[in-house]
Scaffold this motif. Structure first.
Motif, short mmCIF file in Angstrom:
data_model
loop_
_atom_site.label_atom_id
_atom_site.label_comp_id
_atom_site.label_asym_id
_atom_site.label_seq_id
_atom_site.Cartn_x
_atom_site.Cartn_y
_atom_site.Cartn_z
N THR A 18 -10.30 9.20 -1.58
CA THR A 18 -8.94 9.46 -1.73
C THR A 18 -8.18 8.72 -0.48
OG1 THR A 18 -9.32 10.91 0.14
CG2 THR A 18 -9.19 12.09 -1.94
N PRO A 19 -6.94 8.31 -1.07
CA PRO A 19 -6.07 7.43 -0.02
C PRO A 19 -6.08 7.69 1.40
CG PRO A 19 -5.04 7.96 -2.01
CD PRO A 19 -5.91 8.96 -1.93
N ASP A 20 -5.85 6.57 2.28
CA ASP A 20 -5.80 6.86 3.59
C ASP A 20 -4.33 7.46 3.88
OD1 ASP A 20 -8.14 5.96 4.20
OD2 ASP A 20 -7.56 3.81 4.80
N ALA A 21 -4.12 8.03 4.89
CA ALA A 21 -2.97 9.01 5.33
C ALA A 21 -1.91 7.66 5.85
CB ALA A 21 -3.07 9.45 6.67
N ASN A 22 -2.47 6.32 6.00
CA ASN A 22 -1.70 5.39 6.49
C ASN A 22 -1.25 4.45 5.28
OD1 ASN A 22 -1.64 6.13 8.90
ND2 ASN A 22 -3.62 4.75 9.45
N ASP A 23 -1.44 5.01 3.88
CA ASP A 23 -1.20 4.05 2.89
C ASP A 23 0.36 4.23 2.40
OD1 ASP A 23 -3.93 3.72 2.29
OD2 ASP A 23 -3.75 4.50 0.29
N GLN A 24 0.94 2.82 2.38
CA GLN A 24 2.42 2.59 2.16
C GLN A 24 2.73 3.14 0.81
OE1 GLN A 24 3.84 -0.89 4.00
NE2 GLN A 24 1.88 -1.14 5.12
N VAL A 25 3.73 3.89 0.63
CA VAL A 25 4.20 4.22 -0.78
C VAL A 25 5.65 3.54 -0.75
CG1 VAL A 25 5.07 6.07 -1.99
CG2 VAL A 25 3.18 6.68 -0.57
N LEU A 26 5.69 2.63 -1.69
CA LEU A 26 6.80 1.83 -1.90
C LEU A 26 7.36 2.17 -3.22
CD1 LEU A 26 5.38 -1.72 -1.33
CD2 LEU A 26 6.23 -0.29 0.30
N GLU A 27 8.21 1.62 -4.01
CA GLU A 27 8.86 2.21 -5.04
C GLU A 27 8.35 2.14 -6.20
OE1 GLU A 27 10.03 -2.27 -4.88
OE2 GLU A 27 9.84 -0.35 -3.45
N ASN A 28 8.25 3.19 -7.02
CA ASN A 28 7.40 3.36 -8.28
C ASN A 28 8.32 2.56 -9.23
OD1 ASN A 28 5.48 3.74 -10.18
ND2 ASN A 28 5.97 5.96 -10.34
N ALA A 29 7.96 1.67 -10.03
CA ALA A 29 8.52 0.77 -10.83
C ALA A 29 8.73 1.68 -12.29
CB ALA A 29 8.02 -0.57 -11.18
N ASP A 30 7.78 2.28 -12.60
CA ASP A 30 7.78 3.00 -13.94
C ASP A 30 7.88 4.52 -13.92
OD1 ASP A 30 7.58 0.39 -15.50
OD2 ASP A 30 5.71 0.41 -14.61
N PRO A 31 8.20 5.40 -14.62
CA PRO A 31 8.21 6.55 -14.61
C PRO A 31 6.98 7.39 -14.92
CG PRO A 31 9.26 5.99 -16.62
CD PRO A 31 9.17 4.94 -15.90
N PRO A 32 6.67 8.54 -14.40
CA PRO A 32 5.38 9.24 -14.92
C PRO A 32 5.16 9.17 -16.09
CG PRO A 32 6.51 10.45 -13.02
CD PRO A 32 7.66 9.17 -13.64
N PRO A 342 1.62 -6.54 -7.89
CA PRO A 342 1.04 -7.76 -7.17
C PRO A 342 1.99 -8.40 -6.12
CG PRO A 342 0.63 -7.95 -9.71
CD PRO A 342 1.58 -6.69 -9.39
N GLU A 343 3.34 -8.50 -6.50
CA GLU A 343 4.23 -9.04 -5.36
C GLU A 343 4.22 -8.09 -4.21
OE1 GLU A 343 8.49 -7.69 -6.98
OE2 GLU A 343 7.42 -8.96 -8.33
N LYS A 344 3.87 -7.04 -4.19
CA LYS A 344 4.01 -5.98 -3.01
C LYS A 344 2.50 -5.97 -2.31
CE LYS A 344 7.28 -2.88 -5.39
NZ LYS A 344 6.96 -3.45 -6.99
N LEU A 345 1.44 -6.62 -2.69
CA LEU A 345 0.02 -6.28 -2.34
C LEU A 345 -0.09 -6.49 -0.78
CD1 LEU A 345 -2.67 -7.38 -4.82
CD2 LEU A 345 -2.15 -5.21 -3.86
N ASP A 346 0.81 -7.53 -0.16
CA ASP A 346 0.47 -7.70 1.12
C ASP A 346 1.22 -6.61 2.00
OD1 ASP A 346 3.14 -8.69 0.40
OD2 ASP A 346 3.02 -10.50 1.60
N ARG A 347 1.84 -5.83 1.57
CA ARG A 347 2.59 -4.58 1.99
C ARG A 347 1.85 -3.33 1.78
NH1 ARG A 347 8.17 -4.37 0.14
NH2 ARG A 347 7.28 -5.76 -1.60
N ILE A 348 0.82 -3.37 0.99
CA ILE A 348 0.04 -2.07 0.46
C ILE A 348 -1.13 -1.81 1.29
CG2 ILE A 348 -0.91 -0.89 -1.45
CD1 ILE A 348 1.47 -2.21 -3.19
#
Length: 400
Positions: A18-32, A342-348
């Motif tokens: 499961t994801p770490d509590a520190n995982d950053q959540v950035l904007e989701n580009a596509d709807p569920p 991919p363009e966000k990977l260095d912040r994820i």
């Protein structure tokens, strides 16, 4: 071809890893509910199978895909997306793979995991770049496959990342004049990686020894003059020239050190050398770098190994763990951030069975200034330093 389709599950039990509590959540580009098309491209060697037998050389790919299937099953219970997964045989030789590409079997995918061979990756990357596809290279550590392709993601750290990790680990404890780089003359191109990483610690450079390539070059090298009484001397050998050469170095160093303390840092390949005597690994405080170290006591790893055995009746190998992490990564990135991830990977932040992954942009020398927005690709740079302890290599961080 194996095709997997699913829809959102009404229940959301926790996934393995499961994801770490520190995982950053950035904007989701596509709807569920968005559907993504993903292809897994591996050398299954289906043409070589006969009478129900499985070709020996296809087993790494089968292990990788078996691990990936467990990740896909986990994602199907927790994700908000629809994921269509096609599995395609890349074969081994370049001609067969070119026919796969010419048939257009890979063009429909928005993201591809694989292939394995560098020549296949290079050919696929050129095509995928034009098609605006994302390519996840799951196993190759090569740093010279692509340029100006931000959609290319290298999951395995390059040699440069290994050298940087070793340098950081050593220099955090020892001064530059306590460190000696040593390798064969034909391996000299690796030494600048250490000097570049060492520059972050000050202006002092690391000493180096070049061993002649011809014959037993160690005979002409005097290691004793680099060892100073009363303090630790660290030898870094970025070589995998064979067990005989490595053992020759360790034998000579043990004789030269006397009662003084030394430490040796080598390459991941050393872990597979069966002829190196444990006595030398222990007495010389041998360390190696590793991109695929797995903590077998981690509850997530234990859970995965149990699930793998129950599903397939065999033990999960390193390739199965690599497959699980690659598929879990792909699914989570698409689910959480869409095709722009991919363009966000260095912040994820992302954690798998191998631990935390750290992605950085890799720049061409002409685009390496601090203000450049152009980069060649993204690379996972996480490397673990292992130390030989108790007849095996373990995480050195846990011994401090």
């Amino acid at each position: 071809m194996d095709t997997v389709r699913w829809v959102e599950s009404p229940a959301f039990p926790p996934a393995i890893g499961t994801p770490d509590a520190n995982d950053q959540v950035l904007e989701n580009a596509d709807p569920p509910g968005t559907q993504y098309r993903l292809s897994v491209v591996l050398p299954f060697l289906s043409k070589d199978a006969s009478g129900g037998s499985v070709p020996e050389k296809s087993k790494p790919a089968l292990q990788f895909y078996a691990g990936a299937k467990l990740a896909f099953a986990s994602l199907s219970e927790t994700s908000r997306m629809n994921l269509k997964v096609n599995v395609i045989d890349s074969y081994v030789n370049d001609f067969d793979f070119s026919r796969v590409m010419q048939a257009g079997k890979l063009d429909d995918a928005q993201m591809l995991i694989g292939p394995v061979r560098n020549s296949h990756l290079s050919a696929l990357a050129k095509r995928a770049k034009g098609n605006r596809q994302i390519v996840l290279s799951p196993l190759s550590p090569s740093s010279e496959l692509v340029s100006d392709f931000p959609g290319f993601i290298q999951f395995n750290p390059s040699l440069k990342s290994h050298c940087a990790a070793i340098t950081k680990h050593v220099r955090s404890k020892y001064r530059a004049d306590q460190v000696v780089l040593i390798c064969k003359e034909k391996e000299a191109s690796r030494l600048p990686y250490f000097q570049e990483a060492n520059a972050a610690f000050g202006p002092d450079t690391l000493r180096s020894i070049l061993v002649p390539d011809e014959g037993n070059g160690m005979n002409s090298i005097s290691l004793g003059k680099y060892i100073r009484s009363g303090r630790t001397t660290v030898f870094i050998m970025p070589s995998w020239a064979g067990q005989d050469f490595i053992m020759s170095f360790l034998f000579k160093l043990k004789a030269a050190k006397g009662s003084n303390r030394v430490e040796v840092y080598g390459m991941p390949q050393w872990a597979g050398y069966e002829d190196i005597e444990p006595e030398y690994l222990r007495d010389l405080n041998v360390h190696i770098s590793s991109a695929d170290y797995v903590d077998r006591k981690n509850p997530n790893v234990i859970q995965f190994e149990k699930a793998f055995f129950e599903a397939y009746g065999t033990i999960a190998g390193e390739d199965a763990i690599a497959g699980y992490d690659a598929a879990l990564f792909a699914g989570r990135m698409l689910n959480d951030y869409g095709l722009s991830f991919p363009e966000k990977l260095d912040r994820i932040s992302f954690s798998g069975l191998r631990g935390s992954y750290v992605f950085k942009k890799v720049y061409n020398e002409s685009n390496s200034d601090a203000f450049s927005t152009r980069y060649d690709y993204m690379e996972n740079t996480r490397v673990t330093i292992l130390k030989f302890e108790g007849f095996r290599f373990v995480d050195a961080a846990g011994l401090n």
